[in-house]
Design a protein around this motif. Structure first.
Motif, mmCIF file in Angstrom:
data_model
loop_
_atom_site.group_PDB
_atom_site.id
_atom_site.type_symbol
_atom_site.label_atom_id
_atom_site.label_comp_id
_atom_site.label_asym_id
_atom_site.label_seq_id
_atom_site.Cartn_x
_atom_site.Cartn_y
_atom_site.Cartn_z
ATOM 1 N N THR A 198 0.837 -1.211 0.000
ATOM 2 C CA THR A 198 0.000 0.000 0.000
ATOM 3 C C THR A 198 0.870 1.259 0.000
ATOM 4 O O THR A 198 0.361 2.362 0.099
ATOM 5 N N ILE A 200 3.568 4.019 -1.609
ATOM 6 C CA ILE A 200 3.707 4.659 -2.928
ATOM 7 C C ILE A 200 5.138 5.182 -3.071
ATOM 8 O O ILE A 200 5.638 5.888 -2.191
ATOM 9 N N VAL A 207 -3.237 6.386 -10.734
ATOM 10 C CA VAL A 207 -4.106 5.457 -9.999
ATOM 11 C C VAL A 207 -5.218 5.025 -10.945
ATOM 12 O O VAL A 207 -5.841 5.870 -11.598
ATOM 13 N N TYR A 231 -0.670 2.382 -9.894
ATOM 14 C CA TYR A 231 -1.231 1.822 -8.661
ATOM 15 C C TYR A 231 -2.712 1.525 -8.880
ATOM 16 O O TYR A 231 -3.431 2.335 -9.476
ATOM 17 N N HIS A 233 -6.618 0.704 -7.484
ATOM 18 C CA HIS A 233 -7.492 1.226 -6.423
ATOM 19 C C HIS A 233 -8.775 0.401 -6.468
ATOM 20 O O HIS A 233 -9.232 -0.003 -7.543
ATOM 21 N N PHE A 255 -3.343 1.882 -4.141
ATOM 22 C CA PHE A 255 -3.548 3.116 -3.374
ATOM 23 C C PHE A 255 -4.982 3.179 -2.866
ATOM 24 O O PHE A 255 -5.920 2.888 -3.593
ATOM 25 N N GLU A 265 -9.406 10.723 0.186
ATOM 26 C CA GLU A 265 -8.089 10.196 -0.179
ATOM 27 C C GLU A 265 -7.525 10.782 -1.481
ATOM 28 O O GLU A 265 -6.328 10.802 -1.692
ATOM 29 N N LEU A 269 -3.912 14.128 -3.769
ATOM 30 C CA LEU A 269 -3.109 13.178 -4.546
ATOM 31 C C LEU A 269 -2.383 13.893 -5.704
ATOM 32 O O LEU A 269 -3.039 14.490 -6.552
#
Ligand code: SF4
Length: 521
Positions: A198, A200, A207, A231, A233, A255, A265, A269
């Motif tokens: 998890t 980064i 993402v 990543y 999600h 992520f 969240e 970002l």
């Protein structure tokens, strides 16, 4: 007077329905346009006498049903475009528009309940049929059933006939999930157990969320060697288990926690987010310039990546955004909701059946006393801690199989192993319920008993319409004693609930400890 009506998901206001605006963020004009599109689909099915007229119509039916799934498409104009396409198809076959959208939610409460159950199930199945279609797999029996089902929504049926139709649909959805399983595994290989971080890494990244593995594959190809990490999600997490996807070294990790935490969240970002399917929440101004949609996903004013030539999309705008934002300056540490920073996935049917001997032996020796399939969707409403607590409280000689996004409630927990097998095994996305069914059928064969006699209990969480189609498939297989929560669907009337309880002994969840006591006796 109501400005709209929608009761298709678990967020339905007051447990009854959204009438002014959707709790999901859907505005009343968009909700009403979803109804218009649904009525046009029904009119197309009536006009084609419940059969596929072929050509473009099948694509439009899949896309249109998919677009009306919760948290997929909030864009009035995109729904309008789909509706025009469907109306054109009706004209092409000299059909008529006899069914009106007012009829969708009107009539006897039990009939409306059963009609809605079938419609919402078909919306869920359309998502799976579409994912298989973009990978080159289409089955005319499945596509044809959409027309049969849609036409039946305009007809008068007895309760018994509705139930029969719904059970038939459950079997068709099983075929559809098998088709998608075949599409995914033939393209990307069988998932293998894989650890996913998890954390980064510093530098530019993207993402990607939703369920569409083809979008991920194309994004991986287009970012290879560009110094951009990818990543996953939400429901994209199981992609890490597929050999043909995990071989890309810049597919780094996952992520974010549950999808419903996205507004918090995503706010800081330093990276773009690509939505390939649900679950999109209305983006906040703080990050809306970083959100990209594709496929049937839509939201006014968000950048949309259109279909490309030969089924290849051009993700250049997403890639440019990633380079422009640049990511973080240093490596970042993130955790799941329970503080863990390592997630495991890849326990699909091939892996689990590959160790079937070990599993059967562990059951025979008593090392494994019970299996729980704790799966389904996550959601924002309170009460979903049940699933975290259930997994934490499950005795050490039990195994938790899981799938879909509800697992983000507990997939960062380390609850140990039994005989070298982790006690939590992630079987994949929601459509990988097919994998779970295959495993259950194989175990019932090995133990020479019915699935209902296995030491296996399904503890499901529902939120949107894909969960509805999976539940109908499980019921059509005669699977009983399913624990369902966090609340029961608003579209299930008291009489229909009674029928489901009588026939299938569906059990509304209570408290984790009470339910564990009941199950393990
Ligand atoms: Fe309400 Fe769910 Fe319908 Fe959205 S999808 S309008 S939250 S019932």
């Amino acid at each position: 007077m109501n400005e709209m009506f929608c009761f298709q998901c678990e967020q339905a206001v007051g447990g009854k329905g959204c009438t002014k605006a959707g709790a999901c963020g859907k505005k009343s004009d968009v909700a009403n346009n979803h109804d218009k599109l649904t009525s046009s689909l029904i009119n197309l099915a009536i006009s084609s006498n419940g059969k596929s007229p072929g050509g473009k119509a099948d694509i439009l039916v899949m896309q249109s049903l998919f677009a009306t799934v919760t948290n997929v498409n909030f864009d009035y104009n995109r729904i309008e475009e789909l509706n025009s396409g469907v109306i054109n198809e009706i004209k092409n076959i000299n059909g008529k528009q006899s069914f009106t959208d007012e009829s969708l939610w009107a009539g006897d409460i039990d009939v409306t309940s059963l009609r809605s159950t079938l419609l919402f199930g078909m919306r869920g199945m359309a998502a799976y049929a579409w994912h298989a279609y973009v990978l080159g797999k289409k089955d005319n029996e499945i596509t044809g059933w959409f027309y049969k089902g849609l036409k039946s929504l305009s007809e008068i049926h007895s309760l018994e006939e509705w139930l029969e139709l719904i059970m038939e649909f459950g079997q068709i959805n099983l075929k559809c999930m098998a088709l998608l399983d075949e599409a995914n595994t033939s393209m990307y290989g069988h998932p293998v157990p894989t650890k996913v971080t998890t954390n980064i890494e510093k530098g530019p990244f993207i993402v990607i969320t939703g369920h569409d593995l083809l979008d991920l594959k194309q994004l991986l190809e287009q970012t290879e060697g560009k110094g951009i990490n990818i990543y996953t999600h939400g429901e994209m997490l199981p992609a890490h288990g597929y050999p043909e996807l995990k071989r890309y070294s810049h597919l780094k990790g996952n992520f974010g926690t549950a999808w419903q935490n996205q507004q918090k969240e995503f706010s800081d970002l330093p990276a773009p987010i690509l939505f390939t399917t649900n679950c999109l929440m209305p983006p906040r101004a703080s990050y809306s310039d970083r959100i990209f949609t594709t496929s049937v996903v839509g939201y006014p004013e968000l950048r949309h990546i259109p279909e490309g030539k030969d089924n290849v999309k051009d993700f250049t705008p997403v890639i440019s955004k990633a380079l422009e934002l640049g990511g973080w300056d240093s490596n970042m540490h993130f955790t799941g909701i329970n503080g863990g920073s390592m997630l495991m996935t890849g326990f699909a049917r091939n892996t689990v059946l590959g160790v079937a001997d070990k599993v059967i032996e562990a059951v025979k020796t008593g090392a494994i006393k019970h299996f729980f399939l704790v799966g389904g969707c996550d959601g924002a409403k309170p009460g979903r801690n049940y699933y975290t607590d259930f997994v934490k409280l499950a005795p050490k000689d039990t195994v938790i199989l899981t799938l879909a996004c509800g697992k983000f409630r507990f997939n960062d927990l380390d609850i140990g192993e039994i005989g070298g097998l982790p006690r939590i095994m992630d079987m994949g996305q929601c459509n990988d319920a097919y994998s779970a069914i295959e495993v259950a059928l194989a175990l019932s064969e090995a133990f020479n008993c019915g699935v209902n006699d296995l030491p296996l209990t399904l503890v499901l969480s529902w939120y949107e319409q894909k969960a509805v189609c999976i539940l109908l498939t499980l019921l059509s297989l005669g699977i009983k004693n399913i624990y369902l929560g966090p609340t029961l669907p608003a579209f299930i009337s008291p009489n229909v609930l009674n029928i489901l309880v009588e026939k299938f002994n569906i059990v509304p969840i209570g408290t984790p400890q009470e339910d564990l006591n009941k199950i393990l006796g």
